[in-house]
Design an enzyme around this catalytic site. Structure first.
Site, PDB file in Angstrom:
ATOM      1  N   GLY A  13       0.814  -1.222   0.000  1.00 51.18           N
ATOM      2  CA  GLY A  13       0.000   0.000   0.000  1.00 51.18           C
ATOM      3  C   GLY A  13       0.844   1.269   0.000  1.00 51.18           C
ATOM      4  O   GLY A  13       2.077   1.214  -0.031  1.00 51.18           O
ATOM      5  N   ARG A  37      -0.761 -10.688  -1.033  1.00 54.07           N
ATOM      6  CA  ARG A  37      -1.827 -11.505  -1.641  1.00 54.07           C
ATOM      7  C   ARG A  37      -1.343 -12.201  -2.900  1.00 54.07           C
ATOM      8  O   ARG A  37      -1.833 -13.244  -3.273  1.00 54.07           O
ATOM      9  CB  ARG A  37      -3.028 -10.620  -1.978  1.00 54.07           C
ATOM     10  CG  ARG A  37      -3.718 -10.133  -0.728  1.00 54.07           C
ATOM     11  CD  ARG A  37      -5.100  -9.702  -1.030  1.00 54.07           C
ATOM     12  NE  ARG A  37      -5.173  -8.397  -1.661  1.00 54.07           N
ATOM     13  CZ  ARG A  37      -6.294  -7.854  -2.055  1.00 54.07           C
ATOM     14  NH1 ARG A  37      -7.418  -8.515  -1.939  1.00 54.07           N
ATOM     15  NH2 ARG A  37      -6.304  -6.636  -2.580  1.00 54.07           N
ATOM     16  N   LEU A  74      -2.579  -2.529   6.669  1.00 52.46           N
ATOM     17  CA  LEU A  74      -3.728  -2.998   5.895  1.00 52.46           C
ATOM     18  C   LEU A  74      -4.861  -1.993   5.968  1.00 52.46           C
ATOM     19  O   LEU A  74      -5.011  -1.294   6.969  1.00 52.46           O
ATOM     20  CB  LEU A  74      -4.247  -4.317   6.480  1.00 52.46           C
ATOM     21  CG  LEU A  74      -3.439  -5.581   6.258  1.00 52.46           C
ATOM     22  CD1 LEU A  74      -4.043  -6.717   7.070  1.00 52.46           C
ATOM     23  CD2 LEU A  74      -3.404  -5.935   4.784  1.00 52.46           C
ATOM     24  N   GLY A  75      -5.671  -1.970   4.944  1.00 50.61           N
ATOM     25  CA  GLY A  75      -6.856  -1.118   4.984  1.00 50.61           C
ATOM     26  C   GLY A  75      -7.453  -0.985   3.607  1.00 50.61           C
ATOM     27  O   GLY A  75      -6.840  -1.371   2.603  1.00 50.61           O
ATOM     28  N   TYR A 126     -16.309   4.518   9.615  1.00 51.38           N
ATOM     29  CA  TYR A 126     -14.862   4.337   9.450  1.00 51.38           C
ATOM     30  C   TYR A 126     -14.107   4.494  10.767  1.00 51.38           C
ATOM     31  O   TYR A 126     -13.287   3.641  11.145  1.00 51.38           O
ATOM     32  CB  TYR A 126     -14.353   5.341   8.409  1.00 51.38           C
ATOM     33  CG  TYR A 126     -12.866   5.282   8.142  1.00 51.38           C
ATOM     34  CD1 TYR A 126     -12.286   4.189   7.511  1.00 51.38           C
ATOM     35  CD2 TYR A 126     -12.031   6.348   8.497  1.00 51.38           C
ATOM     36  CE1 TYR A 126     -10.924   4.143   7.259  1.00 51.38           C
ATOM     37  CE2 TYR A 126     -10.675   6.314   8.242  1.00 51.38           C
ATOM     38  CZ  TYR A 126     -10.125   5.207   7.630  1.00 51.38           C
ATOM     39  OH  TYR A 126      -8.777   5.163   7.380  1.00 51.38           O
ATOM     40  N   LYS A 130     -12.214   1.530  13.183  1.00 52.87           N
ATOM     41  CA  LYS A 130     -10.804   1.701  13.572  1.00 52.87           C
ATOM     42  C   LYS A 130     -10.700   1.660  15.106  1.00 52.87           C
ATOM     43  O   LYS A 130      -9.760   1.073  15.661  1.00 52.87           O
ATOM     44  CB  LYS A 130     -10.249   3.023  13.040  1.00 52.87           C
ATOM     45  CG  LYS A 130     -10.112   3.068  11.517  1.00 52.87           C
ATOM     46  CD  LYS A 130      -9.060   2.107  11.014  1.00 52.87           C
ATOM     47  CE  LYS A 130      -8.670   2.368   9.577  1.00 52.87           C
ATOM     48  NZ  LYS A 130      -7.743   1.363   9.045  1.00 52.87           N
ATOM     49  N   LEU A 153      -3.836  11.031   4.417  1.00 53.35           N
ATOM     50  CA  LEU A 153      -2.524  10.612   3.900  1.00 53.35           C
ATOM     51  C   LEU A 153      -2.270  11.267   2.550  1.00 53.35           C
ATOM     52  O   LEU A 153      -3.126  11.218   1.665  1.00 53.35           O
ATOM     53  CB  LEU A 153      -2.486   9.099   3.720  1.00 53.35           C
ATOM     54  CG  LEU A 153      -2.524   8.242   4.983  1.00 53.35           C
ATOM     55  CD1 LEU A 153      -2.599   6.757   4.611  1.00 53.35           C
ATOM     56  CD2 LEU A 153      -1.300   8.501   5.854  1.00 53.35           C
ATOM     57  N   ARG A 161      -8.650   8.428  -6.005  1.00 56.26           N
ATOM     58  CA  ARG A 161      -9.666   8.493  -4.954  1.00 56.26           C
ATOM     59  C   ARG A 161     -10.145   9.930  -4.882  1.00 56.26           C
ATOM     60  O   ARG A 161      -9.483  10.786  -4.268  1.00 56.26           O
ATOM     61  CB  ARG A 161      -9.077   8.070  -3.613  1.00 56.26           C
ATOM     62  CG  ARG A 161      -8.629   6.620  -3.608  1.00 56.26           C
ATOM     63  CD  ARG A 161      -8.098   6.226  -2.245  1.00 56.26           C
ATOM     64  NE  ARG A 161      -7.663   4.850  -2.247  1.00 56.26           N
ATOM     65  CZ  ARG A 161      -7.098   4.247  -1.196  1.00 56.26           C
ATOM     66  NH1 ARG A 161      -6.921   4.904  -0.070  1.00 56.26           N
ATOM     67  NH2 ARG A 161      -6.739   2.988  -1.265  1.00 56.26           N
TER      68      ARG A 161
HETATM   69  N1  LIG Z   1      -6.084   7.365   3.079  1.00 53.80           N
HETATM   70  C1  LIG Z   1      -6.079   8.155   4.118  1.00 53.80           C
HETATM   71  O1  LIG Z   1      -6.108   9.386   4.012  1.00 53.80           O
HETATM   72  C2  LIG Z   1      -6.017   7.538   5.502  1.00 53.80           C
HETATM   73  C3  LIG Z   1      -6.153   8.358   6.618  1.00 53.80           C
HETATM   74  C4  LIG Z   1      -6.031   7.783   7.889  1.00 53.80           C
HETATM   75  C5  LIG Z   1      -5.787   6.433   8.020  1.00 53.80           C
HETATM   76  N2  LIG Z   1      -5.681   5.656   6.906  1.00 53.80           N
HETATM   77  C6  LIG Z   1      -5.392   4.227   7.084  1.00 53.80           C
HETATM   78  O2  LIG Z   1      -4.021   4.020   6.785  1.00 53.80           O
HETATM   79  C7  LIG Z   1      -3.825   2.648   6.417  1.00 53.80           C
HETATM   80  C8  LIG Z   1      -2.917   2.578   5.209  1.00 53.80           C
HETATM   81  O3  LIG Z   1      -3.500   3.327   4.173  1.00 53.80           O
HETATM   82  P1  LIG Z   1      -2.899   3.299   2.698  1.00 53.80           P
HETATM   83  O4  LIG Z   1      -3.550   4.407   1.987  1.00 53.80           O
HETATM   84  O5  LIG Z   1      -1.424   3.171   2.765  1.00 53.80           O
HETATM   85  O6  LIG Z   1      -3.523   1.917   2.170  1.00 53.80           O
HETATM   86  P2  LIG Z   1      -3.570   1.387   0.677  1.00 53.80           P
HETATM   87  O7  LIG Z   1      -2.605   2.099  -0.189  1.00 53.80           O
HETATM   88  O8  LIG Z   1      -4.999   1.353   0.257  1.00 53.80           O
HETATM   89  O9  LIG Z   1      -3.015  -0.108   0.885  1.00 53.80           O
HETATM   90  C9  LIG Z   1      -3.785  -1.013   1.560  1.00 53.80           C
HETATM   91  C10 LIG Z   1      -3.036  -2.307   1.812  1.00 53.80           C
HETATM   92  O10 LIG Z   1      -4.023  -3.239   2.288  1.00 53.80           O
HETATM   93  C11 LIG Z   1      -4.038  -4.374   1.430  1.00 53.80           C
HETATM   94  N3  LIG Z   1      -5.390  -4.856   1.186  1.00 53.80           N
HETATM   95  C12 LIG Z   1      -6.436  -4.163   0.690  1.00 53.80           C
HETATM   96  N4  LIG Z   1      -7.495  -4.986   0.544  1.00 53.80           N
HETATM   97  C13 LIG Z   1      -7.093  -6.214   0.956  1.00 53.80           C
HETATM   98  C14 LIG Z   1      -7.724  -7.496   1.031  1.00 53.80           C
HETATM   99  N5  LIG Z   1      -8.984  -7.685   0.653  1.00 53.80           N
HETATM  100  N6  LIG Z   1      -7.009  -8.526   1.496  1.00 53.80           N
HETATM  101  C15 LIG Z   1      -5.728  -8.354   1.873  1.00 53.80           C
HETATM  102  N7  LIG Z   1      -5.063  -7.191   1.817  1.00 53.80           N
HETATM  103  C16 LIG Z   1      -5.742  -6.132   1.359  1.00 53.80           C
HETATM  104  C17 LIG Z   1      -3.449  -3.911   0.105  1.00 53.80           C
HETATM  105  O11 LIG Z   1      -2.926  -5.042  -0.559  1.00 53.80           O
HETATM  106  P3  LIG Z   1      -3.016  -5.213  -2.158  1.00 53.80           P
HETATM  107  O12 LIG Z   1      -1.889  -4.385  -2.714  1.00 53.80           O
HETATM  108  O13 LIG Z   1      -2.853  -6.670  -2.351  1.00 53.80           O
HETATM  109  O14 LIG Z   1      -4.363  -4.688  -2.573  1.00 53.80           O
HETATM  110  C18 LIG Z   1      -2.391  -2.910   0.560  1.00 53.80           C
HETATM  111  O15 LIG Z   1      -1.208  -3.579   0.908  1.00 53.80           O
HETATM  112  C19 LIG Z   1      -5.204   2.055   6.225  1.00 53.80           C
HETATM  113  O16 LIG Z   1      -5.543   1.309   7.354  1.00 53.80           O
HETATM  114  C20 LIG Z   1      -6.107   3.275   6.149  1.00 53.80           C
HETATM  115  O17 LIG Z   1      -7.413   2.995   6.626  1.00 53.80           O
HETATM  116  C21 LIG Z   1      -5.772   6.185   5.656  1.00 53.80           C
END
Ligand SMILES: NC(=O)c1ccc[n+]([C@@H]2O[C@H](COP(=O)([O-])OP(=O)(O)OC[C@H]3O[C@@H](n4cnc5c(N)ncnc54)[C@H](OP(=O)(O)O)[C@@H]3O)[C@@H](O)[C@H]2O)c1
Length: 234
Positions: A13, A37, A74-75, A126, A130, A153, A161
Protein backbone atom coordinates in the site's frame (compact mmCIF):
# COMPACT_ATOMS: atom_id res chain seq x y z
CA UNK A 1 25.28 -9.55 13.57
CA UNK A 2 21.82 -11.00 14.20
CA UNK A 3 19.23 -8.24 14.06
CA UNK A 4 15.50 -8.25 14.50
CA UNK A 5 12.85 -9.74 12.24
CA UNK A 6 10.02 -7.52 11.05
CA UNK A 7 6.68 -8.78 9.78
CA UNK A 8 4.67 -6.42 7.57
CA UNK A 9 1.05 -6.73 6.49
CA UNK A 10 -0.09 -4.29 3.82
CA UNK A 11 3.43 -3.79 2.42
CA UNK A 12 2.03 -3.06 -1.06
CA UNK A 13 0.00 0.00 0.00
CA UNK A 14 0.84 3.70 -0.02
CA UNK A 15 2.37 3.70 3.46
CA UNK A 16 3.32 0.01 3.46
CA UNK A 17 5.62 0.33 0.45
CA UNK A 18 7.56 3.18 2.05
CA UNK A 19 7.76 1.36 5.34
CA UNK A 20 9.00 -1.81 3.66
CA UNK A 21 11.79 0.15 1.95
CA UNK A 22 12.72 1.70 5.30
CA UNK A 23 12.88 -1.70 7.00
CA UNK A 24 14.93 -3.27 4.21
CA UNK A 25 17.45 -0.44 4.31
CA UNK A 26 17.76 -0.44 8.09
CA UNK A 27 20.53 -2.12 10.02
CA UNK A 28 18.13 -3.00 12.86
CA UNK A 29 16.36 -5.71 10.88
CA UNK A 30 18.16 -8.61 9.27
CA UNK A 31 14.96 -10.25 8.06
CA UNK A 32 11.75 -8.73 6.78
CA UNK A 33 8.70 -10.87 6.12
CA UNK A 34 5.95 -9.35 3.96
CA UNK A 35 2.51 -10.93 3.86
CA UNK A 36 1.19 -10.38 0.34
CA UNK A 37 -1.83 -11.51 -1.64
CA UNK A 38 0.22 -12.12 -4.77
CA UNK A 39 3.98 -12.30 -5.28
CA UNK A 40 5.33 -8.87 -6.16
CA UNK A 41 8.15 -8.99 -8.72
CA UNK A 42 9.32 -5.45 -7.91
CA UNK A 43 9.86 -6.46 -4.29
CA UNK A 44 13.21 -8.22 -4.37
CA UNK A 45 15.79 -7.92 -1.61
CA UNK A 46 18.18 -10.24 0.16
CA UNK A 47 16.48 -9.65 3.50
CA UNK A 48 12.95 -9.97 2.19
CA UNK A 49 10.74 -13.03 2.36
CA UNK A 50 7.41 -12.65 0.62
CA UNK A 51 4.74 -14.93 2.04
CA UNK A 52 1.71 -15.23 -0.21
CA UNK A 53 -1.31 -15.63 2.05
CA UNK A 54 -5.04 -16.04 1.95
CA UNK A 55 -6.09 -13.69 4.76
CA UNK A 56 -9.18 -15.79 5.35
CA UNK A 57 -6.95 -18.72 6.29
CA UNK A 58 -4.16 -16.90 8.07
CA UNK A 59 -3.68 -19.69 10.63
CA UNK A 60 -2.27 -21.82 7.79
CA UNK A 61 0.73 -19.46 7.55
CA UNK A 62 1.52 -19.16 11.26
CA UNK A 63 4.90 -20.88 10.87
CA UNK A 64 5.95 -18.00 8.58
CA UNK A 65 4.77 -15.34 11.01
CA UNK A 66 7.59 -15.43 13.56
CA UNK A 67 8.93 -11.93 14.15
CA UNK A 68 10.03 -9.45 16.78
CA UNK A 69 8.18 -6.39 15.50
CA UNK A 70 4.94 -6.48 13.53
CA UNK A 71 3.78 -3.60 11.33
CA UNK A 72 0.25 -3.46 9.95
CA UNK A 73 -0.66 -1.10 7.10
CA UNK A 74 -3.73 -3.00 5.89
CA UNK A 75 -6.86 -1.12 4.98
CA UNK A 76 -9.32 -0.25 2.28
CA UNK A 77 -12.05 2.19 1.36
CA UNK A 78 -15.77 1.50 1.30
CA UNK A 79 -15.68 1.99 -2.47
CA UNK A 80 -13.01 -0.68 -2.92
CA UNK A 81 -14.49 -3.03 -0.33
CA UNK A 82 -18.02 -2.80 -1.72
CA UNK A 83 -19.81 -3.48 1.56
CA UNK A 84 -19.36 -2.53 5.21
CA UNK A 85 -19.00 -6.23 6.04
CA UNK A 86 -16.08 -6.62 3.64
CA UNK A 87 -14.49 -3.41 4.91
CA UNK A 88 -14.65 -4.76 8.47
CA UNK A 89 -12.89 -7.91 7.26
CA UNK A 90 -10.00 -5.91 5.79
CA UNK A 91 -9.73 -3.13 8.37
CA UNK A 92 -10.49 -5.09 11.55
CA UNK A 93 -10.60 -8.89 11.19
CA UNK A 94 -7.40 -9.29 9.15
CA UNK A 95 -5.25 -6.89 11.22
CA UNK A 96 -6.52 -8.52 14.40
CA UNK A 97 -5.71 -11.99 13.04
CA UNK A 98 -2.19 -10.88 12.07
CA UNK A 99 -1.70 -9.43 15.57
CA UNK A 100 -3.06 -12.49 17.36
CA UNK A 101 -1.09 -15.07 15.39
CA UNK A 102 2.18 -13.11 15.47
CA UNK A 103 1.76 -12.64 19.22
CA UNK A 104 1.27 -16.38 19.68
CA UNK A 105 4.42 -16.85 17.58
CA UNK A 106 6.43 -14.66 19.97
CA UNK A 107 6.16 -11.06 18.71
CA UNK A 108 6.45 -8.43 21.42
CA UNK A 109 5.61 -5.28 19.53
CA UNK A 110 2.74 -4.30 17.18
CA UNK A 111 2.57 -1.04 15.24
CA UNK A 112 -0.68 -0.49 13.35
CA UNK A 113 -2.15 2.27 11.22
CA UNK A 114 -5.55 3.18 12.58
CA UNK A 115 -7.01 6.61 11.87
CA UNK A 116 -7.44 10.02 13.36
CA UNK A 117 -10.70 10.02 15.34
CA UNK A 118 -10.67 6.27 15.95
CA UNK A 119 -13.34 5.63 18.55
CA UNK A 120 -15.44 2.50 19.08
CA UNK A 121 -18.38 4.76 20.02
CA UNK A 122 -18.11 6.98 16.96
CA UNK A 123 -21.25 7.45 14.87
CA UNK A 124 -19.03 7.45 11.76
CA UNK A 125 -18.55 3.92 10.41
CA UNK A 126 -14.86 4.34 9.45
CA UNK A 127 -13.67 5.81 12.74
CA UNK A 128 -15.86 3.38 14.67
CA UNK A 129 -14.30 0.27 13.10
CA UNK A 130 -10.80 1.70 13.57
CA UNK A 131 -11.69 2.25 17.25
CA UNK A 132 -12.98 -1.30 17.50
CA UNK A 133 -9.73 -2.61 16.05
CA UNK A 134 -7.68 -0.61 18.57
CA UNK A 135 -9.84 -1.94 21.41
CA UNK A 136 -9.39 -5.53 20.29
CA UNK A 137 -5.64 -5.14 19.85
CA UNK A 138 -5.30 -3.79 23.38
CA UNK A 139 -6.67 -7.05 24.72
CA UNK A 140 -4.03 -9.28 23.10
CA UNK A 141 -1.20 -8.53 25.51
CA UNK A 142 1.58 -7.00 23.41
CA UNK A 143 4.42 -5.54 25.48
CA UNK A 144 4.37 -2.52 23.17
CA UNK A 145 1.38 -1.47 21.05
CA UNK A 146 1.57 1.66 18.89
CA UNK A 147 -1.67 2.99 17.45
CA UNK A 148 -0.84 5.25 14.52
CA UNK A 149 -3.66 7.70 13.87
CA UNK A 150 -2.83 9.80 10.82
CA UNK A 151 -5.01 12.51 9.34
CA UNK A 152 -5.38 12.55 5.55
CA UNK A 153 -2.52 10.61 3.90
CA UNK A 154 -0.72 12.48 1.13
CA UNK A 155 1.14 10.74 -1.67
CA UNK A 156 0.82 9.36 -5.20
CA UNK A 157 -1.53 6.43 -5.64
CA UNK A 158 -2.14 4.05 -8.52
CA UNK A 159 -5.90 4.33 -8.06
CA UNK A 160 -7.67 7.67 -8.07
CA UNK A 161 -9.67 8.49 -4.95
CA UNK A 162 -11.76 11.57 -5.68
CA UNK A 163 -12.62 12.22 -2.02
CA UNK A 164 -9.00 12.05 -0.93
CA UNK A 165 -7.82 14.20 -3.85
CA UNK A 166 -10.36 16.85 -2.86
CA UNK A 167 -9.29 16.51 0.77
CA UNK A 168 -5.64 16.93 -0.26
CA UNK A 169 -6.37 20.17 -2.11
CA UNK A 170 -8.37 21.56 0.83
CA UNK A 171 -5.82 20.38 3.36
CA UNK A 172 -2.93 21.98 1.46
CA UNK A 173 -4.86 25.20 0.89
CA UNK A 174 -5.76 25.54 4.56
CA UNK A 175 -2.59 24.15 6.09
CA UNK A 176 -1.41 27.69 7.04
CA UNK A 177 -4.43 27.85 9.40
CA UNK A 178 -3.62 24.52 11.02
CA UNK A 179 -1.12 25.63 13.60
CA UNK A 180 -0.70 24.92 17.30
CA UNK A 181 -3.28 22.39 18.49
CA UNK A 182 -4.77 22.24 14.97
CA UNK A 183 -1.55 20.83 13.51
CA UNK A 184 -2.81 17.30 13.99
CA UNK A 185 -5.47 17.95 11.31
CA UNK A 186 -2.91 18.73 8.60
CA UNK A 187 -2.52 16.10 5.91
CA UNK A 188 0.65 14.06 6.29
CA UNK A 189 2.88 12.46 3.66
CA UNK A 190 2.73 8.66 3.64
CA UNK A 191 6.56 8.64 3.70
CA UNK A 192 6.54 10.61 6.99
CA UNK A 193 4.10 8.14 8.53
CA UNK A 194 6.27 5.22 7.41
CA UNK A 195 9.45 6.76 8.80
CA UNK A 196 7.73 7.59 12.09
CA UNK A 197 6.45 4.00 12.38
CA UNK A 198 9.95 2.69 11.86
CA UNK A 199 11.39 5.04 14.47
CA UNK A 200 8.61 4.37 16.96
CA UNK A 201 9.37 0.65 16.67
CA UNK A 202 12.99 1.30 17.66
CA UNK A 203 11.85 2.86 20.96
CA UNK A 204 9.66 -0.19 21.79
CA UNK A 205 7.91 1.82 24.48
CA UNK A 206 6.06 -0.52 26.86
CA UNK A 207 2.27 -0.15 26.97
CA UNK A 208 -0.24 1.15 24.46
CA UNK A 209 0.44 4.52 22.83
CA UNK A 210 -1.48 6.71 20.39
CA UNK A 211 0.32 8.83 17.78
CA UNK A 212 -1.53 11.64 15.95
CA UNK A 213 -0.27 13.32 12.77
CA UNK A 214 1.48 16.25 14.46
CA UNK A 215 3.50 13.85 16.62
CA UNK A 216 4.20 11.52 13.70
CA UNK A 217 5.47 14.50 11.71
CA UNK A 218 7.78 15.57 14.57
CA UNK A 219 9.17 12.04 14.88
CA UNK A 220 9.73 11.85 11.12
CA UNK A 221 11.43 15.26 11.12
CA UNK A 222 14.00 14.31 13.75
CA UNK A 223 17.26 14.32 11.83
CA UNK A 224 19.21 11.79 13.86
CA UNK A 225 17.13 9.75 16.29
CA UNK A 226 19.31 9.08 19.29
CA UNK A 227 18.64 7.33 22.57
CA UNK A 228 18.61 10.72 24.29
CA UNK A 229 15.99 12.26 22.00
CA UNK A 230 13.91 9.11 22.17
CA UNK A 231 13.89 9.26 25.96
CA UNK A 232 12.78 12.90 25.90
CA UNK A 233 9.68 11.97 23.89
CA UNK A 234 8.31 9.53 26.46
N1 LIG B 1 -6.08 7.36 3.08
C1 LIG B 1 -6.08 8.16 4.12
O1 LIG B 1 -6.11 9.39 4.01
C2 LIG B 1 -6.02 7.54 5.50
C3 LIG B 1 -6.15 8.36 6.62
C4 LIG B 1 -6.03 7.78 7.89
C5 LIG B 1 -5.79 6.43 8.02
N2 LIG B 1 -5.68 5.66 6.91
C6 LIG B 1 -5.39 4.23 7.08
O2 LIG B 1 -4.02 4.02 6.78
C7 LIG B 1 -3.82 2.65 6.42
C8 LIG B 1 -2.92 2.58 5.21
O3 LIG B 1 -3.50 3.33 4.17
P1 LIG B 1 -2.90 3.30 2.70
O4 LIG B 1 -3.55 4.41 1.99
O5 LIG B 1 -1.42 3.17 2.77
O6 LIG B 1 -3.52 1.92 2.17
P2 LIG B 1 -3.57 1.39 0.68
O7 LIG B 1 -2.61 2.10 -0.19
O8 LIG B 1 -5.00 1.35 0.26
O9 LIG B 1 -3.02 -0.11 0.88
C9 LIG B 1 -3.79 -1.01 1.56
C10 LIG B 1 -3.04 -2.31 1.81
O10 LIG B 1 -4.02 -3.24 2.29
C11 LIG B 1 -4.04 -4.37 1.43
N3 LIG B 1 -5.39 -4.86 1.19
C12 LIG B 1 -6.44 -4.16 0.69
N4 LIG B 1 -7.49 -4.99 0.54
C13 LIG B 1 -7.09 -6.21 0.96
C14 LIG B 1 -7.72 -7.50 1.03
N5 LIG B 1 -8.98 -7.69 0.65
N6 LIG B 1 -7.01 -8.53 1.50
C15 LIG B 1 -5.73 -8.35 1.87
N7 LIG B 1 -5.06 -7.19 1.82
C16 LIG B 1 -5.74 -6.13 1.36
C17 LIG B 1 -3.45 -3.91 0.11
O11 LIG B 1 -2.93 -5.04 -0.56
P3 LIG B 1 -3.02 -5.21 -2.16
O12 LIG B 1 -1.89 -4.39 -2.71
O13 LIG B 1 -2.85 -6.67 -2.35
O14 LIG B 1 -4.36 -4.69 -2.57
C18 LIG B 1 -2.39 -2.91 0.56
O15 LIG B 1 -1.21 -3.58 0.91
C19 LIG B 1 -5.20 2.06 6.23
O16 LIG B 1 -5.54 1.31 7.35
C20 LIG B 1 -6.11 3.27 6.15
O17 LIG B 1 -7.41 3.00 6.63
C21 LIG B 1 -5.77 6.19 5.66
Amino acid sequence: MIGKTALVAGATGLVGKKLLRQLLESTEYTQVIALVRQPVQQLQHMKLQQVVVDYNKLQDYRADMKADDVFCCLGTTIKQAGTQKQMIEIDVIYPFAVAQIAYEQGAKQFIVISSMGADPKSSIFYTRIKGELEQRLQQIGYTSLSLIRPSLLLGKRKDSRAGEQFGTVISQALSFLMVGPLRKYRGIEASAVALAMYRIAQTAKPGSHVYLSDRLQRIADESQPSTASTKKRS
